[in-house]
Design a protein around this motif. Sequence first.
Motif, short mmCIF file in Angstrom:
data_model
loop_
_atom_site.label_atom_id
_atom_site.label_comp_id
_atom_site.label_asym_id
_atom_site.label_seq_id
_atom_site.Cartn_x
_atom_site.Cartn_y
_atom_site.Cartn_z
N CYS A 181 0.94 -1.15 -0.05
CA CYS A 181 0.15 0.09 -0.13
C CYS A 181 0.88 1.24 0.23
CB CYS A 181 -0.79 -0.04 1.30
SG CYS A 181 -2.24 -1.29 1.10
N HIS A 182 2.18 1.33 0.60
CA HIS A 182 2.90 2.49 0.83
C HIS A 182 4.09 2.30 -0.11
CE1 HIS A 182 0.13 3.61 4.10
NE2 HIS A 182 0.56 2.17 4.60
N GLU A 183 4.01 1.92 -1.24
CA GLU A 183 5.09 1.43 -2.22
C GLU A 183 6.14 2.69 -2.21
OE1 GLU A 183 5.74 -0.07 -6.49
OE2 GLU A 183 3.94 0.27 -5.99
N GLU A 184 5.55 3.78 -2.31
CA GLU A 184 6.35 5.14 -2.78
C GLU A 184 7.20 5.57 -1.48
OE1 GLU A 184 6.05 9.78 -4.06
OE2 GLU A 184 4.35 8.33 -4.72
N THR A 185 6.30 5.45 -0.44
CA THR A 185 6.95 5.79 1.02
C THR A 185 7.89 4.79 1.19
OG1 THR A 185 4.93 6.79 1.66
CG2 THR A 185 6.50 5.95 3.43
N ALA A 193 15.92 4.09 0.11
CA ALA A 193 16.82 4.81 -0.55
C ALA A 193 17.51 6.01 0.02
CB ALA A 193 16.26 5.39 -1.89
N GLY A 194 16.94 6.24 1.29
CA GLY A 194 17.57 7.43 1.84
C GLY A 194 18.62 7.04 3.09
N SER A 201 12.03 -2.63 9.30
CA SER A 201 12.12 -1.13 9.46
C SER A 201 10.56 -0.38 9.60
CB SER A 201 12.75 -0.69 8.35
OG SER A 201 11.97 -0.93 7.00
N CYS A 202 9.79 -0.79 8.95
CA CYS A 202 8.38 -0.11 9.22
C CYS A 202 7.89 -0.54 10.59
CB CYS A 202 7.41 -0.73 8.19
SG CYS A 202 8.07 -0.42 6.08
N GLY A 234 12.60 9.99 7.87
CA GLY A 234 13.36 9.03 6.64
C GLY A 234 12.35 9.00 5.48
N HIS A 235 11.15 9.36 5.67
CA HIS A 235 10.14 8.89 4.37
C HIS A 235 10.52 9.98 3.44
CE1 HIS A 235 7.25 7.07 7.60
NE2 HIS A 235 8.13 6.23 7.37
#
Length: 292
Positions: A34-38, A44-45, A71-72, A137-138
């Motif tokens: 659901c939170h693919e972009e986040t 990547a950060g 992590s999430c 970090g998002h």
Amino acid sequence: MRTILIAAAACALAAPTAAELPPGWVGKDTCATCHEETAATFLAGPHGRAMAERGCRVDHTVVDGELVDRSCESCHGPGEAHAAEPSLENIRALKSGAREASTGCASCHAAQDAGVLTRTPGHQRAGVACLECHGSGHAPPAGRPLLARARAEVCTPCHGSQVAQSLLPYAHRDGRTPFECMRCHSVHGGTTVKGRIEEDGRALCLSCHSEKAGPFVYTHPPRDAAGCVTCHRPHGSPHAKLLSRAEPMLLCLECHTNTPAFHDLSKPKYRPCQTCHAAVHGSQRDATLFRE
């Protein structure tokens, strides 16, 4: 590059299975549905990269499970119920200002969290959470390390008075740029009980102003009692040498009220105390601080 790819592949092979996750946890891949972009931005950060680097040792063995996979939920809490029925009620939403938002941070950064609680209690009393100063970090951080604002602006929302003082005519600056707060202050707790600065006030100042360090045979008691801030305003002053009074004489008279009768302060020659008492920081030869 080949070595990095081989190491990454080895870590991937060592990643834990879903069965190795704690009860109620689902892993980052489920969150990313659901939170693919986040999730992609986080990984990547700098926060995600640091987790990836620490999640696998040089010998490619797993350290306390795969940090990236956890992590999430390390920050947001177990995600099983949320995955079954998405709602803000069954997941930990990291909203800036809430102390609960620091719970996830403390799970990895226990030492820093303990420092805030015990060494800088003012932050705790004011309800300052980690995300007041740090980014989640998002999104790409505004400053290092993972700061929500540029380093020079991190403390300004709460410490406006000190920031204003740093803009006065006399202040600690690199050229025209005021010192960053972290140059003197340890925001996660210093080595003293007060915790506001890295060392006691005098020792911290002397790390730069070493010519004032001594030790002196004859010391100036106020400096020994309360440090440099007895006479100086460290964040900035309208007076030369960061003094807290416009004239050195007025500063001296705060303690030396019993001046000898022949010190006729109505006469200009007696007003600049340091004309005779030149060794204001301490002397090796004279108890009256006439000479250094």
